[in-house]
Design an enzyme around this catalytic site. Structure first.
Site, short mmCIF file in Angstrom:
data_model
loop_
_atom_site.label_atom_id
_atom_site.label_comp_id
_atom_site.label_asym_id
_atom_site.label_seq_id
_atom_site.Cartn_x
_atom_site.Cartn_y
_atom_site.Cartn_z
N SER A 106 41.14 40.31 43.04
CA SER A 106 41.71 38.97 43.19
C SER A 106 42.78 38.76 44.29
CB SER A 106 42.10 38.22 41.92
OG SER A 106 41.16 38.44 40.90
N LEU A 124 65.18 49.86 37.18
CA LEU A 124 63.87 49.63 37.44
C LEU A 124 63.72 48.36 38.35
CD1 LEU A 124 60.62 49.73 36.31
CD2 LEU A 124 61.35 47.89 34.87
N ARG A 151 44.41 45.84 35.60
CA ARG A 151 43.98 44.64 35.45
C ARG A 151 43.56 44.39 34.04
NH1 ARG A 151 41.08 40.04 38.94
NH2 ARG A 151 41.34 38.50 37.63
N ASP A 185 45.90 39.40 33.48
CA ASP A 185 44.94 38.20 33.45
C ASP A 185 44.49 38.10 31.84
OD1 ASP A 185 43.30 36.40 34.42
OD2 ASP A 185 41.69 37.77 34.76
N GLY A 186 44.02 36.87 31.35
CA GLY A 186 43.42 36.53 30.28
C GLY A 186 44.16 35.53 29.21
N ASN A 187 45.15 35.17 29.71
CA ASN A 187 45.96 34.23 28.91
C ASN A 187 45.27 33.25 28.48
OD1 ASN A 187 48.15 35.86 29.87
ND2 ASN A 187 49.35 34.18 31.12
N GLY A 188 44.35 32.43 29.43
CA GLY A 188 43.73 31.19 29.02
C GLY A 188 42.77 31.80 27.79
N HIS A 228 49.76 31.36 28.27
CA HIS A 228 50.69 31.62 29.39
C HIS A 228 52.17 31.97 28.67
CE1 HIS A 228 47.70 30.78 32.36
NE2 HIS A 228 47.78 29.76 31.99
N TRP A 235 42.83 34.10 25.92
CA TRP A 235 43.54 34.59 24.52
C TRP A 235 43.82 33.44 23.72
CZ3 TRP A 235 48.36 33.14 22.46
CH2 TRP A 235 48.75 33.80 21.68
N GLU A 281 45.36 54.12 42.06
CA GLU A 281 44.28 54.26 40.98
C GLU A 281 43.99 53.01 40.36
OE1 GLU A 281 42.33 56.92 40.34
OE2 GLU A 281 43.31 57.87 42.07
C1 IPE Z 1 44.58 36.59 39.26
O1 IPE Z 1 43.95 36.21 37.87
C2 IPE Z 1 45.95 36.26 39.49
C3 IPE Z 1 46.85 36.16 38.54
C4 IPE Z 1 46.84 37.10 37.25
C5 IPE Z 1 48.34 35.67 38.60
P1 IPE Z 1 43.03 35.03 38.20
O2 IPE Z 1 42.81 34.54 36.73
O3 IPE Z 1 43.65 33.66 38.98
O4 IPE Z 1 41.74 35.68 39.00
P2 IPE Z 1 40.37 35.04 39.15
O5 IPE Z 1 40.29 33.71 39.28
O6 IPE Z 1 39.83 35.60 37.83
O7 IPE Z 1 39.78 35.96 40.45
C1 IPE Z 2 46.32 35.03 33.69
O1 IPE Z 2 45.76 34.49 32.79
C2 IPE Z 2 47.71 34.11 34.41
C3 IPE Z 2 47.35 33.55 35.55
C4 IPE Z 2 46.50 33.79 36.44
C5 IPE Z 2 48.56 32.59 36.10
P1 IPE Z 2 44.51 33.41 33.17
O2 IPE Z 2 45.24 31.97 33.21
O3 IPE Z 2 43.90 33.79 34.47
O4 IPE Z 2 43.47 33.57 31.89
P2 IPE Z 2 42.06 33.47 31.94
O5 IPE Z 2 41.61 34.29 32.82
O6 IPE Z 2 41.65 32.00 32.29
O7 IPE Z 2 41.56 33.96 30.41
MG MG Z 3 42.17 34.69 34.97
#
Ligand code: IPE
Ligand code: IPE
Ligand code: MG
Length: 250
Positions: A204, A139, A196, A28-31, A45, A33, A215
């Site tokens: 999620s 793996l 996470r 999580d956190g690509n957006g 992404h 970043w 864990e």
């Molecule tokens: C969870 O991340 C799903 C993936 C990493 C693919 P989200 O960004 O979609 O989750 P929420 O919306 O913060 O719960």
């Molecule tokens: C995780 O990054 C990738 C997916 C959920 C597909 P996000 O796209 O959720 O990035 P944030 O949480 O908005 O930073």
């Molecule tokens: Mg996210």
């Protein structure tokens, strides 16, 4: 990393537990970043795929047998179509570009998630990746794509109900082992550790059944910045945890 203190009475180096075999990651956190750099989310992404490449290599080098990554959730359909398209394009690109190398490196690719809603070209691509790598043993990389933990359980319940309807099974014969065999991730052992990234403190809808006793480690790093050292750090924290499974521990 959010590590409460005292983390466990198990912090003595001499009593470190074995490293995890199966690690699952909510990437999580690509957006965020991308936003922090003034870039479009799609580039976040893309950077996330780079981090995934590194994580697979690190997982292999660190001796994990299974790595499960959350790549697209059933709830992610709520995003704008342009973003969904970008995420699907990246999955296509990842499989096309990386399949040969992953295969050479002994990585077995498995997909966990619903097939409904995915286009035939994506299904064909992933089926081909699964087929090509099915005998690899170094793996196992489970890609959770179009995955939701509740959906996984509903699919298993339907399967079991069909067996009951067909008179092949009695309700009393349904047990936890049977449900474990029916879920999409049935081929893998339960994850020992769920990581996470991005600082969010929630699951999620990830691995609700198989992650029941995993864990949990939440890291304050956006997924594109996740490195081999991040994985090492998480594994190190795992090794200091005291796992009791409801009992009194060692
Ligand atoms: C969870 O991340 C799903 C993936 C990493 C693919 P989200 O960004 O979609 O989750 P929420 O919306 O913060 O719960
Ligand atoms: C995780 O990054 C990738 C997916 C959920 C597909 P996000 O796209 O959720 O990035 P944030 O949480 O908005 O930073
Ligand atoms: Mg996210």
């Amino acid at each position: 990393m959010s590590e409460p203190k005292p983390s466990s009475p198990n912090a003595d180096v001499a009593t470190l537990r074995s490293p995890p075999k199966h690690v699952a990651i909510i990437m999580d956190g690509n957006g965020r970043w991308a936003k922090a750099r003034g870039l479009p989310r799609a580039l976040g992404h893309k950077a996330g795929v780079e981090a995934l490449r590194g994580a697979v290599e690190a997982a292999r080098d660190l001796g994990l047998t299974h790595l499960t990554v959350f790549s697209f959730s059933t709830e992610n359909w709520n995003r704008p179509q342009t973003e969904i398209d970008a995420l699907f394009d990246l999955l296509r690109l990842f499989i096309k570009r990386d399949l040969a190398r992953l295969h050479k490196d002994g990585v077995q690719i498995r997909i966990i998630g619903a097939r409904e809603g995915l286009s035939t070209d994506i299904l064909d691509l992933v089926d081909q990746a699964v087929e090509t790598t099915k005998d690899n043993t170094r793996l196992t990389l489970n890609i959770a794509f179009n995955y939701g933990g509740r959906g996984e359980l509903v699919a298993a319940m339907r399967e079991i109900a069909r067996m009951v309807e067909a008179g092949k099974l009695k309700a009393d014969q349904i047990d936890e082992a049977m449900v474990s065999r029916m879920i999409w991730s049935a081929d893998s052992p339960d994850p020992d550790l769920v990581i996470r990234t991005s600082g969010e403190l929630r699951l999620s809808n990830f691995l609700l059944w198989s992650g029941a006793y995993a864990e949990l480690i939440f890291m304050d790093v956006w997924w594109p910045d996740f490195t081999r050292e991040s994985l090492e750090k998480a594994i190190d924290a795992f090794r200091r945890r005291d796992r009791r499974f409801g009992g009194l521990g060692d």
